[in-house]
Design a protein around this motif. Structure first.
Motif, PDB file in Angstrom:
ATOM      1  N   TYR A 212       0.822  -1.210   0.000  1.00  0.00           N
ATOM      2  CA  TYR A 212       0.000   0.000   0.000  1.00  0.00           C
ATOM      3  C   TYR A 212       0.856   1.260   0.000  1.00  0.00           C
ATOM      4  O   TYR A 212       0.424   2.316  -0.458  1.00  0.00           O
ATOM      5  CB  TYR A 212      -0.932   0.008   1.211  1.00  0.00           C
ATOM      6  CG  TYR A 212      -2.107  -0.928   1.071  1.00  0.00           C
ATOM      7  CD1 TYR A 212      -3.164  -0.619   0.229  1.00  0.00           C
ATOM      8  CD2 TYR A 212      -2.157  -2.121   1.774  1.00  0.00           C
ATOM      9  CE1 TYR A 212      -4.248  -1.481   0.090  1.00  0.00           C
ATOM     10  CE2 TYR A 212      -3.228  -2.986   1.647  1.00  0.00           C
ATOM     11  CZ  TYR A 212      -4.267  -2.667   0.804  1.00  0.00           C
ATOM     12  OH  TYR A 212      -5.327  -3.524   0.666  1.00  0.00           O
ATOM     13  N   ALA A 213       2.067   1.172   0.502  1.00  0.00           N
ATOM     14  CA  ALA A 213       2.960   2.326   0.524  1.00  0.00           C
ATOM     15  C   ALA A 213       3.390   2.753  -0.876  1.00  0.00           C
ATOM     16  O   ALA A 213       3.881   3.864  -1.080  1.00  0.00           O
ATOM     17  CB  ALA A 213       4.191   2.017   1.370  1.00  0.00           C
ATOM     18  N   ASP A 214       3.220   1.856  -1.871  1.00  0.00           N
ATOM     19  CA  ASP A 214       3.625   2.177  -3.239  1.00  0.00           C
ATOM     20  C   ASP A 214       2.617   3.062  -3.959  1.00  0.00           C
ATOM     21  O   ASP A 214       2.936   3.629  -5.006  1.00  0.00           O
ATOM     22  CB  ASP A 214       3.804   0.882  -4.047  1.00  0.00           C
ATOM     23  CG  ASP A 214       4.927   0.011  -3.512  1.00  0.00           C
ATOM     24  OD1 ASP A 214       5.920   0.579  -3.016  1.00  0.00           O
ATOM     25  OD2 ASP A 214       4.808  -1.221  -3.572  1.00  0.00           O
ATOM     26  N   TRP A 215       1.409   3.167  -3.442  1.00  0.00           N
ATOM     27  CA  TRP A 215       0.384   3.966  -4.103  1.00  0.00           C
ATOM     28  C   TRP A 215       0.785   5.444  -4.118  1.00  0.00           C
ATOM     29  O   TRP A 215       1.433   5.932  -3.204  1.00  0.00           O
ATOM     30  CB  TRP A 215      -0.946   3.822  -3.372  1.00  0.00           C
ATOM     31  CG  TRP A 215      -1.640   2.521  -3.595  1.00  0.00           C
ATOM     32  CD1 TRP A 215      -1.185   1.286  -3.280  1.00  0.00           C
ATOM     33  CD2 TRP A 215      -2.929   2.325  -4.178  1.00  0.00           C
ATOM     34  NE1 TRP A 215      -2.091   0.319  -3.617  1.00  0.00           N
ATOM     35  CE2 TRP A 215      -3.179   0.935  -4.169  1.00  0.00           C
ATOM     36  CE3 TRP A 215      -3.900   3.174  -4.689  1.00  0.00           C
ATOM     37  CZ2 TRP A 215      -4.361   0.379  -4.669  1.00  0.00           C
ATOM     38  CZ3 TRP A 215      -5.076   2.636  -5.178  1.00  0.00           C
ATOM     39  CH2 TRP A 215      -5.294   1.256  -5.171  1.00  0.00           C
ATOM     40  N   GLY A 216       0.403   6.134  -5.173  1.00  0.00           N
ATOM     41  CA  GLY A 216       0.673   7.566  -5.150  1.00  0.00           C
ATOM     42  C   GLY A 216       0.870   8.249  -6.478  1.00  0.00           C
ATOM     43  O   GLY A 216       0.897   9.471  -6.543  1.00  0.00           O
TER      44      GLY A 216
END
Length: 292
Positions: A212-216
């Protein structure tokens, strides 16, 4: 070029009269109609396309429960009933990032039809709301058009589940709308066949390792940190790299996103990886341009 014409007055026949009219049959409208009919209210569910289910059947969005993980508290109600009913009929597959199920879009057409009939909802397909019937400030019905021509439906209560507040807008409800350049981007959902699923999953799990940290890239994501290391079916860096290496030509800044599930035949479903800006989904010219 003439900018407008004046239509002659007309008499519009009343097609039906009901207690509750639900306009739009996506998951929200479908649920509203079933809930209404189960209480005993005479209910009509109106849909402009040829099947019920909205984005679940028309677009290919398979799931509305991807947030379900061990330790989370889940909601109940008709939404969960859809998943259970579909699973019992063999119309689901495990969702890749949670402990929920994705629902087959074609199978859900059957589930929706069955639940509508069981609840006693009166279905009406191939009919689009083009105007409203007002008495002062009170909404009394809608005008629809379809292959049967122009008809009226009268209702004591009207539930607007169109997604764009079409009925509310036509009834004169106040609203705000940003300039097209500031509107949320639109996506084109698609599927892809011929996937070596085992090879793909091995690549994702052992090389990409998306979280989820890769979203953006195209979304502003705010978390409290506990989700950051959790697996998420999201691809971004690999498309950026392919663009830099010339594998993807042109402007690939909008290419990033998620996949959902795989069929036994190797089809990748719910590929939500094309994000485009500058489209107004209430403008038929923009919708046409976006689809091309």
């Amino acid at each position: 070029m003439t900018n407008a014409i004046t239509e002659p007055s007309r008499t519009t026949p009343v097609l039906m009269d009901t207690d509750v009219l639900v306009v739009g049959s996506g998951p929200s409208g479908l649920t509203a109609a079933i809930a209404s009919a189960r209480t005993g209210a005479k209910t009509v569910l109106l849909e402009r396309y040829g099947c019920f289910g909205g984005v679940l059947t028309q677009v290919g969005v398979e799931s509305f429960a991807w947030y379900r993980h061990e330790g989370t508290e889940d909601c109940e109600g008709i939404g969960r009933e859809y998943e259970r009913r579909a699973k019992a009929l063999g119309f689901t597959r495990p969702e890749p990032q949670s402990i929920s199920e994705v629902i087959d879009t074609e199978g859900f057409k059957f589930v929706a039809d069955r639940m509508i009939v069981e609840a006693g909802v009166t279905p009406l397909l191939h009919s689009q709301v083009v105007d409203v019937i007002m008495e002062g400030n009170a909404l009394k019905g809608v005008i629809i058009e379809g292959k049967s021509g122009r008809k009226a439906i009268l209702a004591k209560r009207i539930v607007d589940c169109t997604g764009d507040a079409d009925v509310a807008y036509k009834a004169g409800a106040p609203y705000t709308k940003r300039d097209k350049s500031e509107l949320m981007g639109v996506t084109v959902m698609f599927t892809c066949a011929g996937i070596d699923v085992a090879r793909f999953n091995d690549f994702v799990r052992n090389e990409l390792k998306p979280t989820y940290a890769d979203w953006g890239k195209n979304w502003d994501v705010i978390t409290d940190g506990k989700e950051d290391d959790m697996f998420s079916p999201y691809m971004e860096e690999i498309f950026t790299r392919a663009h830099e290496e010339g594998i993807i030509p042109g402007d690939a800044q909008a290419i990033a996103g998620t996949w959902s599930s795989f069929t036994a035949e190797g089809e990748a479903m719910q590929l939500n990886m094309v994000y485009a800006f500058g489209f107004d989904c209430t403008d038929v010219l923009d919708i046409t341009r976006g689809g091309n």
